[in-house]
Design a protein around this motif. Structure first.
Motif, PDB file in Angstrom:
ATOM      1  N   GLY A   1      -8.316  -4.700   4.402  1.00 31.73           N
ATOM      2  CA  GLY A   1      -7.217  -5.189   3.559  1.00 31.73           C
ATOM      3  C   GLY A   1      -7.684  -5.439   2.133  1.00 31.73           C
ATOM      4  O   GLY A   1      -6.990  -5.098   1.173  1.00 31.73           O
TER       5      GLY A   1
ATOM      6  N   ALA B   1       0.854  -1.190   0.000  1.00 31.81           N
ATOM      7  CA  ALA B   1       0.000   0.000   0.000  1.00 31.81           C
ATOM      8  C   ALA B   1       0.890   1.240   0.000  1.00 31.81           C
ATOM      9  O   ALA B   1       2.114   1.146   0.166  1.00 31.81           O
TER      10      ALA B   1
ATOM     11  N   SER C   1      -3.204 -12.662   1.662  1.00 36.39           N
ATOM     12  CA  SER C   1      -3.009 -11.524   2.566  1.00 36.39           C
ATOM     13  C   SER C   1      -2.211 -11.919   3.788  1.00 36.39           C
ATOM     14  O   SER C   1      -1.939 -13.089   4.035  1.00 36.39           O
TER      15      SER C   1
ATOM     16  N   ILE D   1       0.227  -5.859   1.549  1.00 46.71           N
ATOM     17  CA  ILE D   1      -1.184  -6.224   1.643  1.00 46.71           C
ATOM     18  C   ILE D   1      -1.522  -7.493   0.862  1.00 46.71           C
ATOM     19  O   ILE D   1      -2.601  -8.042   1.036  1.00 46.71           O
TER      20      ILE D   1
ATOM     21  N   SER E   1      -8.102  -2.212   0.415  1.00 50.11           N
ATOM     22  CA  SER E   1      -6.788  -1.663   0.087  1.00 50.11           C
ATOM     23  C   SER E   1      -6.236  -2.289  -1.188  1.00 50.11           C
ATOM     24  O   SER E   1      -5.668  -1.598  -2.039  1.00 50.11           O
TER      25      SER E   1
ATOM     26  N   GLN F   1       3.003  -0.872   3.699  1.00 51.13           N
ATOM     27  CA  GLN F   1       2.589  -2.139   4.306  1.00 51.13           C
ATOM     28  C   GLN F   1       2.267  -3.160   3.219  1.00 51.13           C
ATOM     29  O   GLN F   1       1.591  -2.859   2.236  1.00 51.13           O
TER      30      GLN F   1
END
Length: 111
Positions: free
Chosen positions: A92, A20, A80, A26, A95, A24
């Motif tokens: 998530g 992201a 994930s 994802i 995202s 992070q």
């Protein structure tokens, strides 16, 4: 804006992570024997991430939640991280939907 990072595993396989905008991870791919297959996997994520029915929501044995993104043929193209709640997992998924289509690709497999 998100980005896909292509890297090489210790066994020589290629993989990608979708990160992201905040850095992070994802979504993480399976291992691919060829870089071209890994790149095809990225294109598949960009396409399939826009179809909610391609997200398979799961609960692990320890009650944490995670999801798989599947291709049209049913093959898993990304998994994930683990989430403590369904709400976290749903965030998530959102995202991935928001970041994947326009994500850049960085190849770190040659570093």
């Amino acid at each position: 804006m998100g980005k896909f990072i292509i890297s090489k595993r210790t066994n020589g396989d290629f993989q990608f992570n979708l990160k992201a905008g905040n850095g992070q991870v994802i979504l993480t791919s399976q291992g691919y024997g060829a870089k071209s297959s890994c790149e095809n996997g990225i294109e598949s994520v960009k396409t399939n991430s826009q179809d909610d029915s391609k997200f398979e929501r799961n609960t692990a044995k320890d009650d944490r939640c995670y999801f798989n993104l599947k291709a049209s043929n049913g093959q898993i193209i990304g998994t994930s991280q683990m989430y403590e709640s369904e709400n976290g997992m749903d965030n998530g998924i959102e995202s991935v939907k928001n970041n994947a289509p326009g994500a850049s690709v960085e190849d770190e497999s040659v570093l």
